[in-house]
Design an enzyme around this catalytic site. Structure first.
Site, PDB file in Angstrom:
ATOM      1  CG  HIS A 305      -2.074   0.939   1.118  1.00 58.12           C
ATOM      2  ND1 HIS A 305      -1.966   2.285   1.324  1.00 58.12           N
ATOM      3  CD2 HIS A 305      -3.379   0.706   0.784  1.00 58.12           C
ATOM      4  CE1 HIS A 305      -3.150   2.851   1.135  1.00 58.12           C
ATOM      5  NE2 HIS A 305      -4.019   1.926   0.802  1.00 58.12           N
ATOM      6  CG  ASP A 362      -8.334  -2.509  -2.923  1.00 55.12           C
ATOM      7  OD1 ASP A 362      -9.543  -2.260  -2.908  1.00 55.12           O
ATOM      8  OD2 ASP A 362      -7.457  -1.640  -2.930  1.00 55.12           O
TER       9      ASP A 362
HETATM   10  N1  ACO Z   1       4.158  -7.760  -5.316  1.00 55.42           N
HETATM   11  C1  ACO Z   1       5.485  -7.962  -5.409  1.00 55.42           C
HETATM   12  N2  ACO Z   1       6.400  -7.027  -5.070  1.00 55.42           N
HETATM   13  C2  ACO Z   1       5.940  -5.850  -4.607  1.00 55.42           C
HETATM   14  C3  ACO Z   1       4.556  -5.582  -4.475  1.00 55.42           C
HETATM   15  C4  ACO Z   1       3.646  -6.590  -4.833  1.00 55.42           C
HETATM   16  N3  ACO Z   1       2.336  -6.402  -4.717  1.00 55.42           N
HETATM   17  N4  ACO Z   1       4.394  -4.328  -3.991  1.00 55.42           N
HETATM   18  C5  ACO Z   1       5.610  -3.814  -3.832  1.00 55.42           C
HETATM   19  N5  ACO Z   1       6.567  -4.738  -4.204  1.00 55.42           N
HETATM   20  C6  ACO Z   1       8.022  -4.591  -4.076  1.00 55.42           C
HETATM   21  C7  ACO Z   1       8.593  -3.678  -5.150  1.00 55.42           C
HETATM   22  O1  ACO Z   1       8.996  -4.435  -6.288  1.00 55.42           O
HETATM   23  C8  ACO Z   1       9.752  -3.070  -4.422  1.00 55.42           C
HETATM   24  O2  ACO Z   1      10.780  -4.040  -4.349  1.00 55.42           O
HETATM   25  P1  ACO Z   1      12.345  -3.554  -4.345  1.00 55.42           P
HETATM   26  O3  ACO Z   1      12.511  -2.719  -3.107  1.00 55.42           O
HETATM   27  O4  ACO Z   1      13.117  -4.836  -4.320  1.00 55.42           O
HETATM   28  O5  ACO Z   1      12.520  -2.783  -5.611  1.00 55.42           O
HETATM   29  C9  ACO Z   1       9.242  -2.877  -2.987  1.00 55.42           C
HETATM   30  O6  ACO Z   1       8.244  -3.904  -2.825  1.00 55.42           O
HETATM   31  C10 ACO Z   1       8.593  -1.506  -2.735  1.00 55.42           C
HETATM   32  O7  ACO Z   1       7.636  -1.294  -3.762  1.00 55.42           O
HETATM   33  P2  ACO Z   1       7.126   0.151  -4.231  1.00 55.42           P
HETATM   34  O8  ACO Z   1       6.433   0.015  -5.547  1.00 55.42           O
HETATM   35  O9  ACO Z   1       8.240   1.135  -4.129  1.00 55.42           O
HETATM   36  O10 ACO Z   1       6.065   0.479  -3.120  1.00 55.42           O
HETATM   37  P3  ACO Z   1       4.999   1.574  -3.248  1.00 55.42           P
HETATM   38  O11 ACO Z   1       4.662   1.960  -1.857  1.00 55.42           O
HETATM   39  O12 ACO Z   1       5.435   2.641  -4.140  1.00 55.42           O
HETATM   40  O13 ACO Z   1       3.786   0.829  -3.953  1.00 55.42           O
HETATM   41  C11 ACO Z   1       1.754  -0.253  -4.320  1.00 55.42           C
HETATM   42  C12 ACO Z   1       2.617   0.513  -3.322  1.00 55.42           C
HETATM   43  C13 ACO Z   1       1.610   0.549  -5.625  1.00 55.42           C
HETATM   44  C14 ACO Z   1       0.349  -0.414  -3.728  1.00 55.42           C
HETATM   45  C15 ACO Z   1       2.385  -1.623  -4.588  1.00 55.42           C
HETATM   46  O14 ACO Z   1       2.588  -2.310  -3.384  1.00 55.42           O
HETATM   47  C16 ACO Z   1       1.583  -2.476  -5.568  1.00 55.42           C
HETATM   48  O15 ACO Z   1       1.738  -2.305  -6.788  1.00 55.42           O
HETATM   49  N6  ACO Z   1       0.726  -3.398  -5.044  1.00 55.42           N
HETATM   50  C17 ACO Z   1      -0.105  -4.226  -5.895  1.00 55.42           C
HETATM   51  C18 ACO Z   1      -1.292  -3.422  -6.409  1.00 55.42           C
HETATM   52  C19 ACO Z   1      -2.374  -3.176  -5.356  1.00 55.42           C
HETATM   53  O16 ACO Z   1      -2.745  -4.043  -4.596  1.00 55.42           O
HETATM   54  N7  ACO Z   1      -2.878  -1.942  -5.331  1.00 55.42           N
HETATM   55  C20 ACO Z   1      -3.929  -1.543  -4.397  1.00 55.42           C
HETATM   56  C21 ACO Z   1      -3.379  -0.725  -3.306  1.00 55.42           C
HETATM   57  S1  ACO Z   1      -4.657  -0.366  -2.118  1.00 55.42           S
HETATM   58  C22 ACO Z   1      -5.443   0.993  -2.664  1.00 55.42           C
HETATM   59  O17 ACO Z   1      -4.960   1.688  -3.517  1.00 55.42           O
HETATM   60  C23 ACO Z   1      -6.783   1.362  -2.045  1.00 55.42           C
END
Ligand code: ACO
Length: 427
Positions: A305, A362
């Site tokens: 998130h 979600d």
């Molecule tokens: N699956 C696998 N790896 C992940 C995931 C995931 N769902 N989410 C983050 N990571 C990893 C990234 O690859 C990154 O790894 P690294 O440090 O080795 O490069 C690390 O975790 C940090 O990820 P970021 O993208 O920088 O985290 P951010 O806080 O920017 O992203 C987000 C948050 C967009 C929600 C992300 O976790 C994601 O894409 N999740 C899946 C989509 C989702 O469920 N969205 C709904 C969110 S809830 C809402 O909006 C109401």
């Protein structure tokens, strides 16, 4: 406000004092509202990610600490002890209702659930395959043609009741229209969530027996989605309301904003992921391995998130509700089996643990909706049903604010400098 904490900005030989404001949870903001008048410059913050647009006493979030509170009450306590209508009262009025107030509010909502009969024709004018989201946004907007009173505290009170009472009927009818079934009228003997399930799933040929575990899970989902401070759709409601447009217009705009995949559409992605895994015959282990692989662009949808870097407090509540629903319904599809396996694997995997990637709201909401038979294109409509309470509370708070003024951001112009008109061919 304290002078001692004022910031000083130096620019182009001028010094400007920027007063600081501190909220009740010690959040601090710098008041730049006089900046342009005093210096001619503006601030630049695309997407408003670092801009406080209002003072609000409705909802408090601390993503780092995993905190969400409505009017000071932790979301976990509300989800456990309240119901959606009690929470709605809380959001709207600032305090929990006493028994008499809650009974009267609940009764008022219950007896206003019917739609004007002309709405049957209105629904009928949409194409059969219409997505329920634009249908509900249009219907809420059209309500202003049926209820044309000017916004006053009394009429706004009535409108609040109407919006909360009629939205489940609008939502269920938009679904019935999309599948070509007759509209089912509300039942006054049922609670809010049960009545919605009845209008969704009963037919003139067959009653729908509401399972109280499912009704409770749905009610909790509504509580958990009821407000989330100045998010995209709530800010939309405030921006539209700031022109003194009527509340139906503002809420209709909020529904449209919520429809976007970057806002309300994330739980749909969870179901699409589960569909893809089943269609490709992949195991949950294989999928998690792909989600961890930096060479693939696959992510485990419903995990992680942007704001919550701890367990999303709403997901903690929903995890239990989700398991309750699963136990009540049984794992009635391959997708649900996979969802539970993904949760189990990821919660125990070092990759997810180290990065603080927990299931978000979600992940569980998508699975609960799927388990109780709510189709994917209704997921955002369900989100809007809960958020209705927050949108109204925020609209009313803005209307009463001494700082009320029309929203009108500035820009940094990057277009052509002045040039004289001449026919294109002679240039
Ligand atoms: N699956 C696998 N790896 C992940 C995931 C995931 N769902 N989410 C983050 N990571 C990893 C990234 O690859 C990154 O790894 P690294 O440090 O080795 O490069 C690390 O975790 C940090 O990820 P970021 O993208 O920088 O985290 P951010 O806080 O920017 O992203 C987000 C948050 C967009 C929600 C992300 O976790 C994601 O894409 N999740 C899946 C989509 C989702 O469920 N969205 C709904 C969110 S809830 C809402 O909006 C109401």
């Amino acid at each position: 406000m304290s002078d001692a904490k004022n910031a000083r900005l130096e620019y182009d030989g001028k010094t400007v004092e920027l007063p600081s404001l501190t909220g009740s949870e010690n959040e601090t903001g710098l008041d730049i509202s006089r900046l342009r008048a005093e210096t001619g410059i503006i601030t630049y913050d695309p997407g408003y990610g670092n801009t406080g647009s209002c003072r609000s006493s409705v909802t408090y979030i601390d993503g780092e600490a995993g905190i969400l509170r409505y009017r000071g009450y932790p979301i976990e306590q509300l989800a456990e002890k309240s119901n959606f209508l009690e929470c709605s009262w809380l959001l709207l009025n600032g305090d929990l209702p006493n028994t008499k107030e809650l009974n009267s509010f609940t009764n008022n909502i219950t007896i206003h659930t019917m739609l004007h009969e002309n709405f049957r024709k209105f629904f009928g004018s949409f194409p059969k395959a219409a997505h329920p989201m634009p249908v509900t946004a249009a219907t809420v907007g059209a309500m202003s043609a049926f209820y044309q009173e000017k916004d006053t505290p009394e009429t706004l009170h009535e409108t609040t009741i109407r919006l909360l009472a009629k939205y489940p009927t609008i939502a269920a009818w938009s679904y019935k229209h999309s599948i070509g079934q007759p509209f089912i009228y509300p039942r006054n003997d049922l609670d809010y969530a049960s009545n919605f399930l009845h209008m969704m799933f009963a037919t003139p040929c067959e009653e729908y027996e509401v399972n109280p575990i499912i009704a409770r899970a749905l009610d909790q989902l509504l509580i958990l989605h009821a407000d989330h401070e100045q998010n995209c759709s709530t800010s939309t409601v405030r921006v539209v309301g700031s022109s003194q447009a009527n509340i139906f217009a503002a809420i209709s705009a909020g529904i449209s904003a919520l429809w976007g995949p970057l806002h309300g559409g994330a739980n749909q992605k969870v179901i699409e992921m589960l569909d893809a895994i089943t269609h490709q015959g992949m195991s949950a282990e294989d999928f998690v391995a792909r989600a961890k692989d930096k060479d693939s662009d696959v992510r485990l949808m419903g995990f992680g998130h942007r704001v919550y870097k701890n367990f999303d407090p709403r997901a903690r509540v929903l995890k239990k509700a989700c398991h309750d629903v699963m136990n009540a319904m049984g794992l009635n599809s391959k997708q649900l089996e996979i969802a539970m396996a993904l949760e189990e694997i990821a919660l125990n995997d070092e990759y997810f643990i180290q990065r603080n990637l927990y299931p978000n709201v979600d992940f569980y909401s998508g699975i609960i909706y799927k388990a109780i038979g709510i189709p994917v294109n209704m997921f955002t409509v369900m989100f809007a049903m809960g958020r209705m309470a927050g949108w109204i509370a925020q609209f009313l708070e803005q209307k009463e604010s001494p700082e009320f003024r029309i929203s009108r951001p500035r820009q940094i112009y990057t277009g052509a400098p002045e040039r004289n008109w001449q026919p294109v061919d002679t240039r």
